[in-house]
Motif scaffolding. Sequence first.
Motif, PDB file in Angstrom:
ATOM      1  N   ARG A  41      95.823  98.164 -51.772  1.00 11.36           N
ATOM      2  CA  ARG A  41      95.663  98.212 -53.233  1.00 11.36           C
ATOM      3  C   ARG A  41      94.273  98.694 -53.656  1.00 11.36           C
ATOM      4  O   ARG A  41      94.034  98.906 -54.835  1.00 11.36           O
ATOM      5  N   GLY A  42      93.344  98.776 -52.705  1.00 20.62           N
ATOM      6  CA  GLY A  42      91.991  99.207 -53.029  1.00 20.62           C
ATOM      7  C   GLY A  42      90.957  98.333 -52.344  1.00 20.62           C
ATOM      8  O   GLY A  42      91.264  97.572 -51.422  1.00 20.62           O
ATOM      9  N   ARG A  43      89.728  98.428 -52.803  1.00 20.21           N
ATOM     10  CA  ARG A  43      88.602  97.708 -52.205  1.00 20.21           C
ATOM     11  C   ARG A  43      88.780  96.197 -52.363  1.00 20.21           C
ATOM     12  O   ARG A  43      89.017  95.700 -53.466  1.00 20.21           O
ATOM     13  N   VAL A  44      88.640  95.475 -51.246  1.00 18.47           N
ATOM     14  CA  VAL A  44      88.864  94.031 -51.220  1.00 18.47           C
ATOM     15  C   VAL A  44      87.564  93.306 -50.899  1.00 18.47           C
ATOM     16  O   VAL A  44      86.780  93.759 -50.065  1.00 18.47           O
ATOM     17  N   LEU A  45      87.372  92.178 -51.542  1.00 18.08           N
ATOM     18  CA  LEU A  45      86.317  91.237 -51.175  1.00 18.08           C
ATOM     19  C   LEU A  45      87.007  89.949 -50.765  1.00 18.08           C
ATOM     20  O   LEU A  45      87.788  89.380 -51.535  1.00 18.08           O
ATOM     21  N   VAL A  46      86.763  89.506 -49.533  1.00 16.57           N
ATOM     22  CA  VAL A  46      87.281  88.230 -49.045  1.00 16.57           C
ATOM     23  C   VAL A  46      86.184  87.196 -49.230  1.00 16.57           C
ATOM     24  O   VAL A  46      85.037  87.420 -48.824  1.00 16.57           O
ATOM     25  N   ARG A  97      86.095  91.897 -41.148  1.00 14.26           N
ATOM     26  CA  ARG A  97      85.098  92.901 -40.744  1.00 14.26           C
ATOM     27  C   ARG A  97      85.725  93.993 -39.893  1.00 14.26           C
ATOM     28  O   ARG A  97      85.387  95.162 -40.031  1.00 14.26           O
ATOM     29  N   HIS A  98      86.627  93.620 -38.992  1.00 14.38           N
ATOM     30  CA  HIS A  98      87.312  94.610 -38.158  1.00 14.38           C
ATOM     31  C   HIS A  98      88.084  95.610 -39.025  1.00 14.38           C
ATOM     32  O   HIS A  98      88.182  96.788 -38.688  1.00 14.38           O
ATOM     33  N   LEU A  99      88.618  95.134 -40.143  1.00  9.94           N
ATOM     34  CA  LEU A  99      89.367  95.990 -41.060  1.00  9.94           C
ATOM     35  C   LEU A  99      88.462  96.710 -42.061  1.00  9.94           C
ATOM     36  O   LEU A  99      88.955  97.452 -42.910  1.00  9.94           O
ATOM     37  N   ALA A 153      95.405  81.253 -49.213  1.00 11.95           N
ATOM     38  CA  ALA A 153      94.830  82.481 -49.751  1.00 11.95           C
ATOM     39  C   ALA A 153      95.339  82.717 -51.162  1.00 11.95           C
ATOM     40  O   ALA A 153      96.528  82.553 -51.440  1.00 11.95           O
ATOM     41  N   CYS A 154      94.420  83.104 -52.024  1.00  3.91           N
ATOM     42  CA  CYS A 154      94.768  83.489 -53.387  1.00  3.91           C
ATOM     43  C   CYS A 154      94.017  84.779 -53.695  1.00  3.91           C
ATOM     44  O   CYS A 154      92.793  84.819 -53.617  1.00  3.91           O
ATOM     45  N   ALA A 155      94.769  85.830 -53.993  1.00  8.41           N
ATOM     46  CA  ALA A 155      94.162  87.126 -54.302  1.00  8.41           C
ATOM     47  C   ALA A 155      94.391  87.455 -55.768  1.00  8.41           C
ATOM     48  O   ALA A 155      95.512  87.334 -56.271  1.00  8.41           O
ATOM     49  N   LEU A 156      93.317  87.867 -56.426  1.00  6.25           N
ATOM     50  CA  LEU A 156      93.361  88.210 -57.844  1.00  6.25           C
ATOM     51  C   LEU A 156      92.948  89.660 -58.042  1.00  6.25           C
ATOM     52  O   LEU A 156      92.079  90.170 -57.318  1.00  6.25           O
ATOM     53  N   ASN A 176      96.105  80.281 -39.509  1.00  4.86           N
ATOM     54  CA  ASN A 176      94.837  80.722 -38.916  1.00  4.86           C
ATOM     55  C   ASN A 176      95.194  81.483 -37.641  1.00  4.86           C
ATOM     56  O   ASN A 176      95.004  81.017 -36.528  1.00  4.86           O
ATOM     57  N   ASP A 177      95.740  82.671 -37.851  1.00 11.19           N
ATOM     58  CA  ASP A 177      96.299  83.485 -36.790  1.00 11.19           C
ATOM     59  C   ASP A 177      95.884  84.935 -37.048  1.00 11.19           C
ATOM     60  O   ASP A 177      96.035  85.424 -38.179  1.00 11.19           O
ATOM     61  N   GLU A 178      95.396  85.599 -36.023  1.00  6.02           N
ATOM     62  CA  GLU A 178      94.876  86.966 -36.187  1.00  6.02           C
ATOM     63  C   GLU A 178      95.917  87.919 -36.761  1.00  6.02           C
ATOM     64  O   GLU A 178      95.633  88.697 -37.670  1.00  6.02           O
ATOM     65  N   ALA A 179      97.130  87.884 -36.234  1.00  7.90           N
ATOM     66  CA  ALA A 179      98.168  88.800 -36.709  1.00  7.90           C
ATOM     67  C   ALA A 179      98.518  88.534 -38.181  1.00  7.90           C
ATOM     68  O   ALA A 179      98.685  89.476 -38.961  1.00  7.90           O
ATOM     69  N   ALA A 180      98.638  87.266 -38.552  1.00  6.81           N
ATOM     70  CA  ALA A 180      98.955  86.917 -39.940  1.00  6.81           C
ATOM     71  C   ALA A 180      97.835  87.348 -40.880  1.00  6.81           C
ATOM     72  O   ALA A 180      98.090  87.931 -41.941  1.00  6.81           O
ATOM     73  N   LEU A 181      96.599  87.060 -40.487  1.00  7.08           N
ATOM     74  CA  LEU A 181      95.449  87.460 -41.308  1.00  7.08           C
ATOM     75  C   LEU A 181      95.384  88.976 -41.452  1.00  7.08           C
ATOM     76  O   LEU A 181      95.168  89.506 -42.546  1.00  7.08           O
ATOM     77  N   THR A 182      95.582  89.682 -40.349  1.00  4.37           N
ATOM     78  CA  THR A 182      95.547  91.146 -40.376  1.00  4.37           C
ATOM     79  C   THR A 182      96.625  91.689 -41.311  1.00  4.37           C
ATOM     80  O   THR A 182      96.362  92.592 -42.112  1.00  4.37           O
ATOM     81  N   GLY A 183      97.821  91.133 -41.220  1.00  5.58           N
ATOM     82  CA  GLY A 183      98.911  91.599 -42.076  1.00  5.58           C
ATOM     83  C   GLY A 183      98.622  91.426 -43.558  1.00  5.58           C
ATOM     84  O   GLY A 183      98.800  92.353 -44.348  1.00  5.58           O
ATOM     85  N   VAL A 184      98.158  90.251 -43.926  1.00  8.41           N
ATOM     86  CA  VAL A 184      97.878  89.983 -45.342  1.00  8.41           C
ATOM     87  C   VAL A 184      96.708  90.840 -45.830  1.00  8.41           C
ATOM     88  O   VAL A 184      96.796  91.483 -46.881  1.00  8.41           O
ATOM     89  N   LEU A 185      95.630  90.886 -45.075  1.00  3.69           N
ATOM     90  CA  LEU A 185      94.451  91.652 -45.514  1.00  3.69           C
ATOM     91  C   LEU A 185      94.725  93.149 -45.555  1.00  3.69           C
ATOM     92  O   LEU A 185      94.249  93.849 -46.447  1.00  3.69           O
TER      93      LEU A 185
END
Length: 139
Positions: free
Chosen positions: A64-69, A86-88, A32-35, A49-58
Amino acid sequence: MRESSLSDLDNSAAGGYAIYCGLDVGKSEHHACALDPTGKKIYDKPLPNDEAALTGVLTGLAARGRVLVIIDQPAAIGALVIAVARHLGIEVAYLPGLAMRRIADLYPGEGKTDARDAFIIADAARTMPHTLRRIAHRR
């Protein structure tokens, strides 16, 4: 699933994001790289590729505001990323492979690395939103 470009949906979808999070997806691990809108890296790490890890990072990025993945593969190996985002309430798009390869050719450096690809995916979303495709919800 029906796909459309981001600009086909509404004018606000093509901009106004605080974070562009590009993911080079893989079977067991993503990168993942977020700009931010100026291109500053906010996050740049491997991500299981783990739900908890993805949820934490996202969730952290969404603070910080509106995100586009943005993902590079919306099929099976990208399905968990799509579901978690989508759940988030985070919007998801993908950068088609041919566009990705053509865009990657414009960036300095050679060779394919997951980190480089994740950066290019995020930067393409930030600077060339017309290259992205929205992933429509299944009906």
